[in-house]
Design an enzyme around this catalytic site. Structure first.
Site, mmCIF file in Angstrom:
data_model
loop_
_atom_site.group_PDB
_atom_site.id
_atom_site.type_symbol
_atom_site.label_atom_id
_atom_site.label_comp_id
_atom_site.label_asym_id
_atom_site.label_seq_id
_atom_site.Cartn_x
_atom_site.Cartn_y
_atom_site.Cartn_z
ATOM 1 N N HIS A 1 1.686 4.424 -2.904
ATOM 2 C CA HIS A 1 1.591 5.681 -2.553
ATOM 3 C C HIS A 1 3.106 6.323 -3.104
ATOM 4 O O HIS A 1 3.115 7.404 -3.711
ATOM 5 C CB HIS A 1 1.378 5.986 -1.234
ATOM 6 C CG HIS A 1 0.081 6.290 -0.645
ATOM 7 N ND1 HIS A 1 -0.962 6.955 -1.257
ATOM 8 C CD2 HIS A 1 -0.509 5.528 0.339
ATOM 9 C CE1 HIS A 1 -2.010 6.890 -0.462
ATOM 10 N NE2 HIS A 1 -1.645 5.654 0.507
ATOM 11 N N HIS B 1 0.709 -1.019 0.088
ATOM 12 C CA HIS B 1 -0.065 0.038 0.012
ATOM 13 C C HIS B 1 0.901 1.069 -0.012
ATOM 14 O O HIS B 1 0.748 2.290 -0.902
ATOM 15 C CB HIS B 1 -0.971 -0.053 1.457
ATOM 16 C CG HIS B 1 -1.828 0.991 1.434
ATOM 17 N ND1 HIS B 1 -3.315 1.087 0.946
ATOM 18 C CD2 HIS B 1 -1.538 2.341 1.684
ATOM 19 C CE1 HIS B 1 -3.650 2.247 1.216
ATOM 20 N NE2 HIS B 1 -2.837 2.907 1.768
ATOM 21 N N GLU B 2 1.637 1.283 0.947
ATOM 22 C CA GLU B 2 2.376 2.472 1.027
ATOM 23 C C GLU B 2 3.428 2.788 -0.113
ATOM 24 O O GLU B 2 3.871 3.755 -0.752
ATOM 25 C CB GLU B 2 3.285 2.580 2.383
ATOM 26 C CG GLU B 2 2.491 2.692 3.674
ATOM 27 C CD GLU B 2 1.296 3.741 3.644
ATOM 28 O OE1 GLU B 2 1.408 4.674 3.084
ATOM 29 O OE2 GLU B 2 0.295 3.419 4.257
HETATM 30 ZN ZN ZN Z 1 -3.273 4.978 2.043
#
Ligand code: ZN
Length: 500
Positions: free
Chosen positions: A268, A264-265
Protein backbone atom coordinates in the site's frame (compact mmCIF):
# COMPACT_ATOMS: atom_id res chain seq x y z
CA UNK A 1 -6.70 31.13 -14.72
CA UNK A 2 -3.37 30.65 -13.02
CA UNK A 3 -4.38 32.90 -10.17
CA UNK A 4 -7.62 30.96 -9.67
CA UNK A 5 -5.79 27.64 -9.86
CA UNK A 6 -3.31 28.85 -7.24
CA UNK A 7 -6.12 29.96 -4.98
CA UNK A 8 -7.94 26.62 -5.40
CA UNK A 9 -4.73 24.70 -4.64
CA UNK A 10 -4.17 26.83 -1.55
CA UNK A 11 -7.66 26.09 -0.22
CA UNK A 12 -7.37 22.38 -1.03
CA UNK A 13 -4.03 22.15 0.77
CA UNK A 14 -5.66 23.59 3.90
CA UNK A 15 -8.26 20.83 3.67
CA UNK A 16 -5.48 18.28 3.26
CA UNK A 17 -3.67 19.71 6.31
CA UNK A 18 -6.77 19.15 8.43
CA UNK A 19 -7.23 15.66 7.02
CA UNK A 20 -3.58 14.83 7.64
CA UNK A 21 -3.96 16.00 11.25
CA UNK A 22 -6.95 13.65 11.57
CA UNK A 23 -4.89 10.83 10.10
CA UNK A 24 -2.15 11.43 12.66
CA UNK A 25 -4.72 11.32 15.47
CA UNK A 26 -6.17 8.09 14.02
CA UNK A 27 -2.71 6.57 13.69
CA UNK A 28 -1.93 7.52 17.28
CA UNK A 29 -5.26 6.14 18.46
CA UNK A 30 -4.44 2.80 16.84
CA UNK A 31 -0.84 2.57 18.03
CA UNK A 32 0.20 4.44 21.20
CA UNK A 33 -2.78 6.25 22.72
CA UNK A 34 -3.74 5.05 26.20
CA UNK A 35 -7.35 3.91 26.63
CA UNK A 36 -8.06 7.01 28.70
CA UNK A 37 -7.66 9.20 25.64
CA UNK A 38 -10.60 7.70 23.76
CA UNK A 39 -13.36 10.16 24.62
CA UNK A 40 -11.29 13.27 24.00
CA UNK A 41 -9.88 11.76 20.83
CA UNK A 42 -13.35 11.24 19.46
CA UNK A 43 -14.13 14.91 20.09
CA UNK A 44 -10.84 16.04 18.54
CA UNK A 45 -11.44 14.00 15.40
CA UNK A 46 -14.99 15.30 15.14
CA UNK A 47 -13.75 18.90 15.35
CA UNK A 48 -11.11 18.37 12.67
CA UNK A 49 -13.49 16.60 10.34
CA UNK A 50 -16.07 19.38 10.77
CA UNK A 51 -13.45 22.01 9.92
CA UNK A 52 -12.27 20.04 6.86
CA UNK A 53 -15.86 19.63 5.71
CA UNK A 54 -16.54 23.35 6.14
CA UNK A 55 -13.46 24.21 4.11
CA UNK A 56 -14.10 21.86 1.20
CA UNK A 57 -17.74 22.97 0.95
CA UNK A 58 -16.91 26.68 1.18
CA UNK A 59 -18.71 28.80 -1.44
CA UNK A 60 -15.37 30.02 -2.70
CA UNK A 61 -14.40 26.46 -3.74
CA UNK A 62 -17.65 26.16 -5.68
CA UNK A 63 -17.12 29.55 -7.35
CA UNK A 64 -13.54 28.73 -8.31
CA UNK A 65 -14.63 25.41 -9.81
CA UNK A 66 -17.34 27.13 -11.84
CA UNK A 67 -14.86 29.71 -13.10
CA UNK A 68 -12.22 27.10 -13.96
CA UNK A 69 -14.35 24.39 -15.55
CA UNK A 70 -14.87 26.02 -18.99
CA UNK A 71 -11.08 26.28 -19.25
CA UNK A 72 -10.43 22.80 -17.85
CA UNK A 73 -12.64 20.95 -20.34
CA UNK A 74 -10.63 22.50 -23.19
CA UNK A 75 -7.39 20.98 -21.85
CA UNK A 76 -6.08 17.47 -22.54
CA UNK A 77 -7.87 15.03 -20.24
CA UNK A 78 -4.69 14.06 -18.37
CA UNK A 79 -3.47 17.64 -17.89
CA UNK A 80 -2.57 18.00 -14.19
CA UNK A 81 -4.45 21.23 -13.58
CA UNK A 82 -7.51 20.18 -15.56
CA UNK A 83 -7.52 16.88 -13.66
CA UNK A 84 -7.35 18.79 -10.38
CA UNK A 85 -10.46 20.73 -11.34
CA UNK A 86 -12.29 17.59 -12.46
CA UNK A 87 -11.41 15.52 -9.38
CA UNK A 88 -12.14 18.40 -7.00
CA UNK A 89 -15.56 18.84 -8.58
CA UNK A 90 -16.42 15.24 -7.78
CA UNK A 91 -15.27 15.60 -4.17
CA UNK A 92 -17.00 18.94 -3.74
CA UNK A 93 -20.32 17.68 -5.14
CA UNK A 94 -20.24 14.75 -2.72
CA UNK A 95 -19.21 16.86 0.25
CA UNK A 96 -21.98 19.45 -0.19
CA UNK A 97 -24.60 16.67 -0.11
CA UNK A 98 -23.68 15.70 3.47
CA UNK A 99 -24.53 18.16 6.28
CA UNK A 100 -21.54 18.98 8.53
CA UNK A 101 -23.51 18.08 11.66
CA UNK A 102 -23.98 14.58 10.28
CA UNK A 103 -20.29 14.15 9.50
CA UNK A 104 -19.37 15.25 13.02
CA UNK A 105 -21.92 12.92 14.59
CA UNK A 106 -20.73 10.05 12.43
CA UNK A 107 -17.05 10.50 13.25
CA UNK A 108 -17.71 10.90 16.93
CA UNK A 109 -19.83 7.75 16.91
CA UNK A 110 -17.14 5.80 15.01
CA UNK A 111 -14.53 6.71 17.60
CA UNK A 112 -16.77 5.40 20.36
CA UNK A 113 -17.60 2.22 18.43
CA UNK A 114 -13.95 1.53 17.65
CA UNK A 115 -13.01 1.94 21.28
CA UNK A 116 -15.77 -0.44 22.38
CA UNK A 117 -14.73 -2.96 19.72
CA UNK A 118 -11.11 -3.06 20.92
CA UNK A 119 -12.48 -4.26 24.32
CA UNK A 120 -15.32 -6.44 23.01
CA UNK A 121 -13.25 -8.48 20.58
CA UNK A 122 -10.89 -10.12 23.11
CA UNK A 123 -13.86 -10.73 25.42
CA UNK A 124 -16.09 -12.22 22.65
CA UNK A 125 -18.71 -9.74 23.74
CA UNK A 126 -20.88 -8.95 20.72
CA UNK A 127 -23.69 -7.71 22.97
CA UNK A 128 -21.42 -4.88 24.15
CA UNK A 129 -21.07 -3.48 20.64
CA UNK A 130 -24.46 -4.47 19.15
CA UNK A 131 -26.25 -1.19 20.06
CA UNK A 132 -23.32 0.78 18.64
CA UNK A 133 -23.39 -1.27 15.45
CA UNK A 134 -27.14 -0.69 15.15
CA UNK A 135 -26.47 3.01 15.26
CA UNK A 136 -23.68 2.62 12.67
CA UNK A 137 -26.10 0.84 10.31
CA UNK A 138 -28.62 3.59 10.87
CA UNK A 139 -26.03 6.30 10.21
CA UNK A 140 -24.79 4.44 7.11
CA UNK A 141 -28.33 4.33 5.73
CA UNK A 142 -28.74 8.03 6.45
CA UNK A 143 -25.46 8.72 4.67
CA UNK A 144 -26.61 6.78 1.60
CA UNK A 145 -29.90 8.69 1.61
CA UNK A 146 -28.05 11.97 1.11
CA UNK A 147 -27.42 10.61 -2.41
CA UNK A 148 -30.90 9.78 -3.68
CA UNK A 149 -31.49 8.04 -6.97
CA UNK A 150 -29.48 4.91 -6.22
CA UNK A 151 -30.47 1.42 -7.39
CA UNK A 152 -29.30 -0.20 -4.16
CA UNK A 153 -28.87 1.57 -0.83
CA UNK A 154 -25.23 0.38 -0.71
CA UNK A 155 -24.43 2.05 -4.07
CA UNK A 156 -23.51 5.50 -2.72
CA UNK A 157 -21.38 3.86 0.00
CA UNK A 158 -19.59 1.60 -2.49
CA UNK A 159 -19.08 4.66 -4.66
CA UNK A 160 -17.16 6.41 -1.85
CA UNK A 161 -14.42 3.78 -1.83
CA UNK A 162 -14.72 2.22 -5.30
CA UNK A 163 -16.00 4.98 -7.55
CA UNK A 164 -17.95 3.65 -10.50
CA UNK A 165 -18.90 0.30 -8.91
CA UNK A 166 -22.41 -0.60 -7.74
CA UNK A 167 -23.88 -3.42 -5.66
CA UNK A 168 -25.14 -5.05 -8.87
CA UNK A 169 -21.81 -4.87 -10.74
CA UNK A 170 -19.90 -6.20 -7.74
CA UNK A 171 -22.43 -9.03 -7.30
CA UNK A 172 -21.99 -10.06 -10.95
CA UNK A 173 -18.20 -10.21 -10.67
CA UNK A 174 -18.37 -11.99 -7.31
CA UNK A 175 -20.82 -14.61 -8.61
CA UNK A 176 -18.50 -15.38 -11.51
CA UNK A 177 -15.49 -15.71 -9.25
CA UNK A 178 -17.32 -17.76 -6.67
CA UNK A 179 -18.31 -20.25 -9.37
CA UNK A 180 -14.62 -20.88 -10.01
CA UNK A 181 -13.42 -20.76 -6.42
CA UNK A 182 -15.81 -23.18 -4.77
CA UNK A 183 -14.74 -26.21 -6.89
CA UNK A 184 -11.09 -25.18 -6.64
CA UNK A 185 -11.29 -25.07 -2.83
CA UNK A 186 -13.03 -28.45 -2.86
CA UNK A 187 -10.37 -29.99 -5.09
CA UNK A 188 -7.57 -28.61 -2.93
CA UNK A 189 -9.18 -29.67 0.34
CA UNK A 190 -9.57 -33.20 -1.03
CA UNK A 191 -5.74 -33.36 -1.23
CA UNK A 192 -3.51 -33.83 1.80
CA UNK A 193 -3.18 -30.52 3.70
CA UNK A 194 0.16 -28.75 3.56
CA UNK A 195 2.14 -28.95 6.79
CA UNK A 196 2.51 -25.49 8.31
CA UNK A 197 3.97 -26.43 11.68
CA UNK A 198 7.27 -24.81 10.66
CA UNK A 199 5.52 -21.40 10.88
CA UNK A 200 3.91 -22.16 14.23
CA UNK A 201 7.05 -22.25 16.35
CA UNK A 202 8.23 -19.52 18.69
CA UNK A 203 9.64 -16.59 16.68
CA UNK A 204 10.71 -13.71 18.96
CA UNK A 205 9.18 -10.41 17.93
CA UNK A 206 12.47 -8.51 17.61
CA UNK A 207 13.76 -10.94 15.00
CA UNK A 208 10.48 -10.81 13.08
CA UNK A 209 10.54 -7.03 13.09
CA UNK A 210 14.11 -6.85 11.79
CA UNK A 211 13.43 -9.38 9.04
CA UNK A 212 10.13 -7.77 8.01
CA UNK A 213 11.74 -4.34 7.80
CA UNK A 214 14.53 -5.79 5.67
CA UNK A 215 11.91 -7.20 3.28
CA UNK A 216 9.96 -3.92 3.18
CA UNK A 217 13.18 -2.06 2.37
CA UNK A 218 14.09 -4.64 -0.30
CA UNK A 219 10.83 -4.16 -2.22
CA UNK A 220 11.31 -0.38 -2.12
CA UNK A 221 9.72 0.95 1.10
CA UNK A 222 11.73 3.97 2.19
CA UNK A 223 12.15 4.31 5.97
CA UNK A 224 13.34 7.90 5.43
CA UNK A 225 9.80 8.60 4.26
CA UNK A 226 7.97 6.28 6.60
CA UNK A 227 8.08 4.16 9.72
CA UNK A 228 6.53 0.98 11.06
CA UNK A 229 4.65 0.55 14.34
CA UNK A 230 2.47 -2.11 15.94
CA UNK A 231 -1.32 -2.16 16.06
CA UNK A 232 -4.36 -4.47 16.42
CA UNK A 233 -5.43 -4.30 12.81
CA UNK A 234 -2.62 -3.35 10.43
CA UNK A 235 -3.06 -0.39 8.09
CA UNK A 236 -1.09 2.11 6.03
CA UNK A 237 -1.56 5.84 6.43
CA UNK A 238 -0.32 8.81 4.46
CA UNK A 239 0.37 12.14 6.16
CA UNK A 240 2.38 13.57 3.26
CA UNK A 241 4.47 12.48 0.28
CA UNK A 242 7.42 12.26 2.65
CA UNK A 243 5.60 10.49 5.51
CA UNK A 244 3.76 7.31 4.57
CA UNK A 245 3.55 4.96 7.54
CA UNK A 246 2.79 1.29 7.94
CA UNK A 247 1.64 -0.73 10.94
CA UNK A 248 1.97 -4.42 11.66
CA UNK A 249 0.72 -7.06 14.09
CA UNK A 250 3.15 -9.75 15.21
CA UNK A 251 2.33 -13.11 16.70
CA UNK A 252 5.30 -14.86 18.26
CA UNK A 253 3.66 -18.24 17.63
CA UNK A 254 2.88 -17.55 13.97
CA UNK A 255 5.60 -16.24 11.69
CA UNK A 256 3.24 -15.62 8.76
CA UNK A 257 1.18 -12.91 10.51
CA UNK A 258 3.86 -10.24 10.86
CA UNK A 259 5.75 -11.23 7.73
CA UNK A 260 2.88 -10.94 5.28
CA UNK A 261 1.10 -8.04 6.94
CA UNK A 262 4.38 -6.13 6.64
CA UNK A 263 4.68 -6.87 2.90
CA UNK A 264 0.97 -6.11 2.43
CA UNK A 265 1.10 -2.70 4.12
CA UNK A 266 4.43 -1.89 2.45
CA UNK A 267 2.65 -2.59 -0.87
CA UNK A 268 0.00 0.00 0.00
CA UNK A 269 2.78 2.40 0.98
CA UNK A 270 4.70 1.91 -2.29
CA UNK A 271 1.60 3.14 -4.11
CA UNK A 272 1.41 6.31 -2.00
CA UNK A 273 5.18 6.89 -2.13
CA UNK A 274 5.09 6.58 -5.93
CA UNK A 275 2.50 9.31 -6.50
CA UNK A 276 3.77 12.32 -8.49
CA UNK A 277 5.34 14.51 -5.74
CA UNK A 278 3.80 17.68 -7.22
CA UNK A 279 0.35 16.33 -6.28
CA UNK A 280 1.16 16.33 -2.56
CA UNK A 281 -1.49 18.06 -0.48
CA UNK A 282 -4.00 18.03 -3.34
CA UNK A 283 -6.89 15.63 -3.96
CA UNK A 284 -4.79 14.08 -6.76
CA UNK A 285 -2.07 13.13 -4.29
CA UNK A 286 -3.28 9.74 -3.09
CA UNK A 287 -4.32 6.32 -4.34
CA UNK A 288 -7.44 6.41 -6.46
CA UNK A 289 -9.75 3.78 -4.92
CA UNK A 290 -9.77 1.07 -2.31
CA UNK A 291 -9.82 -1.64 -5.00
CA UNK A 292 -6.79 -0.22 -6.79
CA UNK A 293 -5.06 0.25 -3.44
CA UNK A 294 -5.72 -3.33 -2.48
CA UNK A 295 -4.47 -4.50 -5.87
CA UNK A 296 -1.09 -3.12 -4.89
CA UNK A 297 -0.90 -4.55 -1.38
CA UNK A 298 -2.04 -7.96 -2.63
CA UNK A 299 0.24 -7.90 -5.66
CA UNK A 300 3.25 -7.38 -3.41
CA UNK A 301 2.03 -9.68 -0.66
CA UNK A 302 0.91 -12.61 -2.84
CA UNK A 303 2.11 -12.50 -6.42
CA UNK A 304 5.56 -11.41 -5.24
CA UNK A 305 5.78 -12.26 -1.52
CA UNK A 306 4.25 -15.74 -1.63
CA UNK A 307 6.00 -16.80 -4.84
CA UNK A 308 8.62 -19.52 -4.98
CA UNK A 309 11.05 -17.16 -6.71
CA UNK A 310 10.86 -14.59 -3.91
CA UNK A 311 11.66 -17.17 -1.26
CA UNK A 312 14.35 -18.91 -3.31
CA UNK A 313 16.19 -15.64 -2.70
CA UNK A 314 15.03 -14.72 0.82
CA UNK A 315 14.55 -18.10 2.49
CA UNK A 316 18.27 -18.72 3.16
CA UNK A 317 18.30 -15.30 4.87
CA UNK A 318 15.23 -16.20 6.90
CA UNK A 319 16.94 -19.43 7.96
CA UNK A 320 19.93 -17.36 9.07
CA UNK A 321 17.65 -15.10 11.11
CA UNK A 322 15.89 -18.07 12.78
CA UNK A 323 18.35 -20.98 12.67
CA UNK A 324 16.90 -22.86 15.64
CA UNK A 325 13.44 -22.87 14.08
CA UNK A 326 14.17 -23.23 10.36
CA UNK A 327 17.60 -24.80 9.79
CA UNK A 328 16.00 -28.22 9.26
CA UNK A 329 13.08 -26.95 7.18
CA UNK A 330 13.78 -26.88 3.44
CA UNK A 331 12.51 -24.25 0.99
CA UNK A 332 9.88 -26.54 -0.47
CA UNK A 333 8.28 -27.20 2.90
CA UNK A 334 8.34 -23.51 3.77
CA UNK A 335 6.85 -22.55 0.39
CA UNK A 336 4.03 -25.06 0.87
CA UNK A 337 3.44 -23.84 4.43
CA UNK A 338 3.04 -20.17 3.42
CA UNK A 339 0.62 -21.26 0.66
CA UNK A 340 -1.39 -23.71 2.72
CA UNK A 341 -5.05 -23.65 1.67
CA UNK A 342 -7.61 -24.38 4.34
CA UNK A 343 -11.17 -23.65 5.26
CA UNK A 344 -10.58 -21.20 8.06
CA UNK A 345 -12.29 -18.58 10.19
CA UNK A 346 -10.13 -15.47 9.96
CA UNK A 347 -10.11 -13.37 6.79
CA UNK A 348 -6.75 -11.74 7.36
CA UNK A 349 -5.06 -15.12 7.89
CA UNK A 350 -6.81 -16.73 4.92
CA UNK A 351 -4.92 -18.11 1.96
CA UNK A 352 -5.23 -16.66 -1.53
CA UNK A 353 -7.84 -19.19 -2.65
CA UNK A 354 -10.36 -18.95 0.20
CA UNK A 355 -9.73 -15.27 0.95
CA UNK A 356 -12.28 -14.03 -1.54
CA UNK A 357 -14.99 -16.26 -0.07
CA UNK A 358 -14.45 -14.49 3.27
CA UNK A 359 -14.90 -11.14 1.54
CA UNK A 360 -18.08 -12.23 -0.26
CA UNK A 361 -19.66 -13.26 3.06
CA UNK A 362 -19.05 -9.80 4.51
CA UNK A 363 -20.23 -8.06 1.36
CA UNK A 364 -23.51 -9.99 1.31
CA UNK A 365 -24.10 -9.48 5.04
CA UNK A 366 -23.53 -5.75 4.92
CA UNK A 367 -25.91 -5.40 2.00
CA UNK A 368 -28.49 -7.36 4.05
CA UNK A 369 -27.94 -5.07 7.08
CA UNK A 370 -28.43 -1.99 4.92
CA UNK A 371 -31.48 -3.40 3.15
CA UNK A 372 -32.96 -4.16 6.56
CA UNK A 373 -33.39 -7.85 5.71
CA UNK A 374 -30.94 -8.72 8.51
CA UNK A 375 -31.11 -7.24 12.02
CA UNK A 376 -27.89 -6.55 13.94
CA UNK A 377 -29.05 -8.84 16.74
CA UNK A 378 -29.20 -11.72 14.21
CA UNK A 379 -25.84 -10.92 12.65
CA UNK A 380 -23.68 -13.40 14.64
CA UNK A 381 -26.00 -16.29 13.75
CA UNK A 382 -26.13 -15.24 10.09
CA UNK A 383 -22.36 -14.94 10.06
CA UNK A 384 -21.88 -18.39 11.52
CA UNK A 385 -24.37 -19.93 9.13
CA UNK A 386 -22.66 -18.43 6.07
CA UNK A 387 -19.29 -19.72 7.31
CA UNK A 388 -20.79 -23.17 7.69
CA UNK A 389 -22.22 -23.06 4.16
CA UNK A 390 -19.35 -21.45 2.30
CA UNK A 391 -16.28 -22.57 4.19
CA UNK A 392 -17.48 -25.56 6.18
CA UNK A 393 -16.37 -24.09 9.51
CA UNK A 394 -18.25 -22.46 12.38
CA UNK A 395 -16.62 -19.97 14.74
CA UNK A 396 -16.63 -21.04 18.37
CA UNK A 397 -16.67 -17.45 19.51
CA UNK A 398 -17.75 -14.09 18.09
CA UNK A 399 -14.18 -12.87 18.53
CA UNK A 400 -13.20 -15.31 15.76
CA UNK A 401 -16.48 -14.60 13.99
CA UNK A 402 -18.40 -11.44 13.51
CA UNK A 403 -16.09 -9.32 15.70
CA UNK A 404 -12.88 -10.16 13.87
CA UNK A 405 -12.76 -7.22 11.45
CA UNK A 406 -12.49 -3.61 12.54
CA UNK A 407 -14.40 -2.20 9.53
CA UNK A 408 -17.97 -2.22 10.78
CA UNK A 409 -16.77 -0.85 14.12
CA UNK A 410 -14.70 2.02 12.79
CA UNK A 411 -16.64 3.37 9.82
CA UNK A 412 -19.52 2.95 7.44
CA UNK A 413 -21.33 -0.38 7.09
CA UNK A 414 -21.32 -0.79 3.32
CA UNK A 415 -18.58 -0.35 0.78
CA UNK A 416 -15.73 -1.44 3.03
CA UNK A 417 -15.12 -4.99 1.83
CA UNK A 418 -15.65 -5.34 -1.91
CA UNK A 419 -12.36 -3.51 -2.57
CA UNK A 420 -10.38 -6.47 -1.23
CA UNK A 421 -11.64 -8.87 -3.87
CA UNK A 422 -11.78 -6.28 -6.63
CA UNK A 423 -8.16 -5.64 -5.69
CA UNK A 424 -7.24 -9.31 -5.94
CA UNK A 425 -8.75 -9.46 -9.42
CA UNK A 426 -6.92 -6.33 -10.54
CA UNK A 427 -3.64 -7.45 -8.93
CA UNK A 428 -3.65 -10.58 -11.10
CA UNK A 429 -4.50 -8.55 -14.21
CA UNK A 430 -1.74 -6.00 -13.54
CA UNK A 431 0.91 -8.56 -12.62
CA UNK A 432 0.16 -10.52 -15.80
CA UNK A 433 0.43 -7.34 -17.84
CA UNK A 434 3.67 -6.27 -16.13
CA UNK A 435 5.27 -9.66 -16.82
CA UNK A 436 4.14 -9.53 -20.47
CA UNK A 437 5.72 -6.13 -20.93
CA UNK A 438 8.82 -6.89 -18.86
CA UNK A 439 9.50 -10.62 -19.16
CA UNK A 440 12.52 -10.31 -16.80
CA UNK A 441 10.30 -9.64 -13.77
CA UNK A 442 10.04 -13.26 -12.50
CA UNK A 443 13.82 -13.76 -12.80
CA UNK A 444 14.42 -10.39 -11.11
CA UNK A 445 12.19 -11.39 -8.19
CA UNK A 446 14.11 -14.65 -7.81
CA UNK A 447 17.30 -12.56 -7.63
CA UNK A 448 15.89 -10.21 -4.99
CA UNK A 449 15.57 -7.33 -7.46
CA UNK A 450 12.31 -5.37 -7.55
CA UNK A 451 13.23 -2.24 -9.53
CA UNK A 452 11.76 -3.48 -12.81
CA UNK A 453 8.37 -4.32 -11.34
CA UNK A 454 8.42 -1.24 -9.09
CA UNK A 455 9.18 1.08 -12.02
CA UNK A 456 6.46 -0.51 -14.14
CA UNK A 457 3.93 0.03 -11.37
CA UNK A 458 5.02 3.63 -10.75
CA UNK A 459 4.68 4.37 -14.44
CA UNK A 460 1.38 2.51 -14.95
CA UNK A 461 -0.41 3.18 -11.67
CA UNK A 462 1.36 4.99 -8.81
CA UNK A 463 2.45 8.30 -10.33
CA UNK A 464 -1.10 9.14 -11.43
CA UNK A 465 -2.42 9.27 -7.86
CA UNK A 466 -6.14 10.05 -8.18
CA UNK A 467 -5.85 11.75 -11.57
CA UNK A 468 -7.79 8.88 -13.10
CA UNK A 469 -10.73 7.11 -11.48
CA UNK A 470 -10.34 3.36 -11.00
CA UNK A 471 -12.49 2.57 -14.07
CA UNK A 472 -10.43 5.04 -16.16
CA UNK A 473 -7.15 3.61 -14.93
CA UNK A 474 -8.28 0.02 -15.51
CA UNK A 475 -9.53 0.95 -18.97
CA UNK A 476 -6.12 2.44 -19.86
CA UNK A 477 -4.19 -0.56 -18.56
CA UNK A 478 -6.19 -3.75 -19.04
CA UNK A 479 -9.51 -2.79 -20.60
CA UNK A 480 -11.89 -3.86 -17.88
CA UNK A 481 -11.97 -5.57 -14.52
CA UNK A 482 -12.20 -9.31 -15.02
CA UNK A 483 -12.01 -12.55 -13.04
CA UNK A 484 -10.05 -14.35 -15.79
CA UNK A 485 -6.51 -13.43 -14.68
CA UNK A 486 -7.03 -14.29 -11.01
CA UNK A 487 -8.60 -17.63 -11.93
CA UNK A 488 -5.68 -18.42 -14.29
CA UNK A 489 -3.18 -17.38 -11.61
CA UNK A 490 -4.80 -19.40 -8.80
CA UNK A 491 -5.31 -22.51 -10.96
CA UNK A 492 -1.72 -22.48 -12.14
CA UNK A 493 -0.09 -21.81 -8.78
CA UNK A 494 -2.28 -24.01 -6.58
CA UNK A 495 -2.72 -26.66 -9.26
CA UNK A 496 1.05 -27.15 -9.17
CA UNK A 497 1.21 -26.99 -5.35
CA UNK A 498 -1.60 -29.49 -4.80
CA UNK A 499 -1.04 -31.56 -7.95
CA UNK A 500 -4.53 -31.03 -9.36
ZN1 ZN B 1 -4.89 -3.76 2.44
Amino acid sequence: MQEKLNRLSHLLKEVDDLEAASSILHWDQSTYMPAGGAVARGRQLATLSRLAHEKITDDEVGQLLEALEPWAVEQPYDDDDASLVRVTRRIYDKAVMVPPAFTAEFHSHCSQAYDAWTRARPEDDFAAVAPLLEKTVDLSRRLADYFPGYDHIADPLIDFSDYGMKAASVRTLFARLRQELVPLVEAICARPAADHTCLRQHFPKAGQRAFGQMLARAIGYDFERGRQDETHHPFMTRFAAGDVRITTRYKEEDLAEGLFSTIHEAGHALYELGVEPGFDGLPLGRGTSSGVHESQSRLWENMVGRSRGFWSFFYPRLQEAFPAQLAEVDLDRFYRAINRVERSLIRTDADEVTYNLHVMIRFDLELALLEGSLAVVDLPAAWNERYRQDLGVIPESDGDGVLQDVHWFAGVVGGAFQGYTLGNMLAAQLFEKACQERPDIPADIAAGRFDGLGQWLVEAVYRHGSKFTAPELIDRLVGRLSTDAIVRYLREKFGALYEI
